[in-house]
Write a protein that holds these residues in place. Structure first.
Motif, mmCIF file in Angstrom:
data_model
loop_
_atom_site.group_PDB
_atom_site.id
_atom_site.type_symbol
_atom_site.label_atom_id
_atom_site.label_comp_id
_atom_site.label_asym_id
_atom_site.label_seq_id
_atom_site.Cartn_x
_atom_site.Cartn_y
_atom_site.Cartn_z
ATOM 1 N N ARG A 98 0.853 -1.196 0.000
ATOM 2 C CA ARG A 98 0.000 0.000 0.000
ATOM 3 C C ARG A 98 0.881 1.236 0.000
ATOM 4 N N LEU A 99 0.634 2.097 -0.979
ATOM 5 C CA LEU A 99 1.327 3.373 -1.069
ATOM 6 C C LEU A 99 0.437 4.475 -0.515
ATOM 7 N N GLY A 101 -8.848 -4.337 -11.266
ATOM 8 C CA GLY A 101 -9.139 -5.550 -10.522
ATOM 9 C C GLY A 101 -8.047 -5.930 -9.530
ATOM 10 N N ARG A 102 -6.889 -5.277 -9.624
ATOM 11 C CA ARG A 102 -5.789 -5.590 -8.705
ATOM 12 C C ARG A 102 -5.435 -4.402 -7.815
ATOM 13 N N PHE A 103 -5.532 -3.204 -8.356
ATOM 14 C CA PHE A 103 -5.182 -1.988 -7.620
ATOM 15 C C PHE A 103 -6.447 -1.222 -7.259
ATOM 16 N N THR A 104 -6.418 -0.569 -6.102
ATOM 17 C CA THR A 104 -7.544 0.259 -5.667
ATOM 18 C C THR A 104 -7.016 1.573 -5.122
ATOM 19 N N ILE A 105 -7.558 2.669 -5.641
ATOM 20 C CA ILE A 105 -7.204 3.985 -5.140
ATOM 21 C C ILE A 105 -8.302 4.473 -4.207
ATOM 22 N N SER A 106 -7.899 5.158 -3.139
ATOM 23 C CA SER A 106 -8.860 5.711 -2.195
ATOM 24 C C SER A 106 -8.285 6.996 -1.611
ATOM 25 N N ARG A 107 -9.117 7.724 -0.882
ATOM 26 C CA ARG A 107 -8.641 8.984 -0.316
ATOM 27 C C ARG A 107 -9.248 9.222 1.053
ATOM 28 N N LEU A 128 -2.894 3.878 -2.457
ATOM 29 C CA LEU A 128 -2.947 2.922 -3.561
ATOM 30 C C LEU A 128 -2.711 1.539 -2.984
ATOM 31 N N GLN A 129 -3.765 0.764 -2.918
ATOM 32 C CA GLN A 129 -3.661 -0.612 -2.469
ATOM 33 C C GLN A 129 -3.380 -1.486 -3.682
ATOM 34 N N MET A 130 -2.245 -2.165 -3.671
ATOM 35 C CA MET A 130 -1.817 -2.986 -4.800
ATOM 36 C C MET A 130 -1.813 -4.445 -4.363
ATOM 37 N N ASN A 131 -2.666 -5.230 -4.973
ATOM 38 C CA ASN A 131 -2.766 -6.662 -4.684
ATOM 39 C C ASN A 131 -2.358 -7.478 -5.907
ATOM 40 N N SER A 132 -2.091 -8.738 -5.687
ATOM 41 C CA SER A 132 -1.719 -9.649 -6.774
ATOM 42 C C SER A 132 -0.616 -9.046 -7.633
ATOM 43 N N LEU A 133 0.396 -8.542 -6.986
ATOM 44 C CA LEU A 133 1.462 -7.859 -7.707
ATOM 45 C C LEU A 133 2.227 -8.808 -8.611
ATOM 46 N N LYS A 134 2.667 -8.266 -9.749
ATOM 47 C CA LYS A 134 3.410 -9.012 -10.747
ATOM 48 C C LYS A 134 4.781 -8.366 -10.942
ATOM 49 N N PRO A 135 5.746 -9.128 -11.424
ATOM 50 C CA PRO A 135 7.067 -8.524 -11.687
ATOM 51 C C PRO A 135 6.981 -7.312 -12.617
ATOM 52 N N GLU A 136 6.036 -7.322 -13.544
ATOM 53 C CA GLU A 136 5.909 -6.191 -14.468
ATOM 54 C C GLU A 136 5.338 -4.939 -13.798
ATOM 55 N N ASP A 137 4.930 -5.037 -12.544
ATOM 56 C CA ASP A 137 4.516 -3.849 -11.791
ATOM 57 C C ASP A 137 5.715 -3.105 -11.202
ATOM 58 N N THR A 138 6.895 -3.696 -11.328
ATOM 59 C CA THR A 138 8.103 -3.057 -10.804
ATOM 60 C C THR A 138 8.336 -1.724 -11.493
ATOM 61 N N ALA A 139 8.476 -0.667 -10.695
ATOM 62 C CA ALA A 139 8.638 0.681 -11.235
ATOM 63 C C ALA A 139 8.805 1.658 -10.075
ATOM 64 N N VAL A 140 9.163 2.880 -10.435
ATOM 65 C CA VAL A 140 9.057 3.986 -9.485
ATOM 66 C C VAL A 140 7.641 4.543 -9.615
#
Length: 122
Positions: A19-20, A66-72, A81-93
């Motif tokens: 979660r960011l 379906g994997r990420f959810t934004i809220s405030r 930013l709630q990030m679930n079911s993360l994949k290697p291709e989600d790697t980033a800044v």
């Protein structure tokens, strides 16, 4: 002027979650969007998700639906930013961003955070 400070990045295994958070300070307009972009090594910065000033409107890139959810939390001037079911291709800044005005676009954002690294290992 708006200042954005991200937190919550790190290293996680594929299938895991992170979660960011992004805290905003400074003067904001009545209508705006906050969101997240990401930039993988050697690639352009891409839109990930955004949320309206009221929280009533959200947008997602197809790659994260379906994997990420934004809220405030308006009381804290913070988005998450709630990030679930993360994949290697989600790697980033991952960059938090702020856009003045009531019209959503993926371009023309006004303020940016410093970025936080998310690394997903396979």
């Amino acid at each position: 002027q708006v200042q954005l400070v991200e937190s919550g990045g790190g290293l996680v295994q594929a299938g895991g979650s992170l979660r960011l958070s992004c805290a905003a300070s400074g003067r904001t307009s009545s209508f705006y969007f906050m969101g997240w972009f990401r930039q993988a090594l050697g690639q352009e910065r891409d839109f990930v998700t955004a949320i309206s000033w009221s929280g009533g409107s959200t947008r997602y890139a197809d790659s994260v639906k379906g994997r990420f959810t934004i809220s405030r939390d308006n009381a804290k001037n913070t988005i998450y930013l709630q990030m679930n079911s993360l994949k290697p291709e989600d790697t980033a800044v991952y960059y938090c961003a702020f856009k003045n005005g009531p019209i959503f676009r993926t371009t023309g954002w006004d303020y940016w955070g410093q970025g936080t690294q998310v690394t997903v290992s396979s």
